[in-house]
Write a protein that holds these residues in place. Structure first.
Motif, PDB file in Angstrom:
ATOM      1  N   ARG A  17       0.835  -1.203   0.000  1.00 44.94           N
ATOM      2  CA  ARG A  17       0.000   0.000   0.000  1.00 44.94           C
ATOM      3  C   ARG A  17       0.867   1.248   0.000  1.00 44.94           C
ATOM      4  N   CYS A  18       0.539   2.196  -0.882  1.00 44.06           N
ATOM      5  CA  CYS A  18       1.264   3.465  -0.947  1.00 44.06           C
ATOM      6  C   CYS A  18       0.733   4.390   0.150  1.00 44.06           C
ATOM      7  N   VAL A  19       1.627   5.144   0.803  1.00 44.86           N
ATOM      8  CA  VAL A  19       1.164   6.059   1.858  1.00 44.86           C
ATOM      9  C   VAL A  19       0.676   7.381   1.281  1.00 44.86           C
ATOM     10  N   ASP A  20       0.944   7.622  -0.007  1.00 45.96           N
ATOM     11  CA  ASP A  20       0.592   8.909  -0.610  1.00 45.96           C
ATOM     12  C   ASP A  20      -0.586   8.849  -1.567  1.00 45.96           C
ATOM     13  N   CYS A  21      -0.911   7.670  -2.087  1.00 46.82           N
ATOM     14  CA  CYS A  21      -1.975   7.579  -3.090  1.00 46.82           C
ATOM     15  C   CYS A  21      -2.705   6.251  -2.904  1.00 46.82           C
ATOM     16  N   PRO A  22      -3.831   6.045  -3.607  1.00 49.90           N
ATOM     17  CA  PRO A  22      -4.610   4.814  -3.381  1.00 49.90           C
ATOM     18  C   PRO A  22      -3.969   3.547  -3.962  1.00 49.90           C
ATOM     19  N   SER A  23      -2.842   3.659  -4.644  1.00 50.03           N
ATOM     20  CA  SER A  23      -2.244   2.491  -5.293  1.00 50.03           C
ATOM     21  C   SER A  23      -1.790   1.442  -4.280  1.00 50.03           C
ATOM     22  N   GLY A  24      -1.867   0.187  -4.674  1.00 46.39           N
ATOM     23  CA  GLY A  24      -1.397  -0.903  -3.823  1.00 46.39           C
ATOM     24  C   GLY A  24      -0.310  -1.695  -4.503  1.00 46.39           C
ATOM     25  N   ARG A  49       9.414   1.692  -5.622  1.00 51.88           N
ATOM     26  CA  ARG A  49       8.587   2.888  -5.812  1.00 51.88           C
ATOM     27  C   ARG A  49       7.189   2.508  -6.263  1.00 51.88           C
ATOM     28  N   CYS A  50       6.258   3.363  -5.856  1.00 43.87           N
ATOM     29  CA  CYS A  50       4.854   3.191  -6.201  1.00 43.87           C
ATOM     30  C   CYS A  50       4.711   3.254  -7.724  1.00 43.87           C
ATOM     31  N   VAL A  51       3.950   2.323  -8.309  1.00 51.33           N
ATOM     32  CA  VAL A  51       3.816   2.318  -9.772  1.00 51.33           C
ATOM     33  C   VAL A  51       2.949   3.477 -10.241  1.00 51.33           C
ATOM     34  N   SER A  52       2.181   4.081  -9.316  1.00 46.95           N
ATOM     35  CA  SER A  52       1.269   5.138  -9.722  1.00 46.95           C
ATOM     36  C   SER A  52       1.881   6.531  -9.521  1.00 46.95           C
ATOM     37  N   CYS A  53       2.418   6.810  -8.334  1.00 47.65           N
ATOM     38  CA  CYS A  53       2.904   8.176  -8.055  1.00 47.65           C
ATOM     39  C   CYS A  53       4.414   8.267  -7.891  1.00 47.65           C
ATOM     40  N   ASP A  54       5.125   7.120  -8.031  1.00 52.01           N
ATOM     41  CA  ASP A  54       6.590   7.122  -7.967  1.00 52.01           C
ATOM     42  C   ASP A  54       7.180   7.356  -6.582  1.00 52.01           C
TER      43      ASP A  54
HETATM   44 ZN   LIG Z   1       1.539   6.134  -4.737  1.00 52.03          ZN
END
Ligand SMILES: [Zn+2]
Length: 179
Positions: A17-24, A49-54
């Protein structure tokens, strides 16, 4: 005995789970470690790194561990971001437990099967080996590898292991003749 091999085509993603965006979902990308020295103690992290927000997260590989307890070659690997070391750490179940993530193998592996000759006679024995610890349901793997329906798999396969329970270690099975 026909050899089948399950092998990764790339590193799996991480269900994290990303702490900054809804991506998992997170990725190691090309793979980078960070080594931090504090007196004679070392911290080693694997960066993902998060695949959505980096957003970058650090996964703990070693925490406050005495420098002298490291194998020098391994320590050099961490400093040089050795791809083989990135893969072996990522696939180590201890890292996943410690950092509370699961591996997402979707689309990250392939089943390699030898091309059979036209003189195929039944029954056929198949040995499945795992080059990488990809959890697969034997039932689905066999159906895919032989081009059979799930019903045909249940009728024609003789196997000592539960076919529905995911596993990532080698097994063998026998295919009997169809109708
Ligand atoms: Zn993210």
């Amino acid at each position: 005995m026909l050899p089948w091999v399950v092998r990764r085509t790339r590193l799996p993603l991480l269900s994290l789970r990303c702490v900054d965006c809804p991506s998992g979902s997170a990725t190691t990308g090309p793979g980078r470690f960070r080594v931090n020295a504090n007196h004679k103690l070392l911290d080693v992290w694997l960066l993902v790194r998060c695949v959505s927000c980096d957003r970058t997260s650090k996964l703990t590989v070693y925490e406050r561990t005495p420098v002298r307890s490291f194998d020098p070659a391994e320590l050099r690997g961490y400093r040089l971001n050795d791809p083989a070391l990135v893969a072996s750490r990522l696939l180590d179940p201890q890292l996943a437990r410690r950092n509370r993530f699961a591996l997402d193998w979707t689309g990250a592996w392939r089943l390699h099967t030898p091309s059979e000759g036209p003189d195929q006679t039944w029954p056929v024995q198949v040995a499945v080996a795992f080059d990488d610890p990809v959890p697969v349901r034997p039932e689905r793997l066999i159906a895919h590898g032989l081009g059979l329906s799930r019903g045909e798999v249940l009728r024609r396969i003789k196997c000592d292991i539960p076919l529905r329970r995911p596993r990532s270690t080698g097994f063998t099975f026998t295919v009997t003749a169809g109708d």
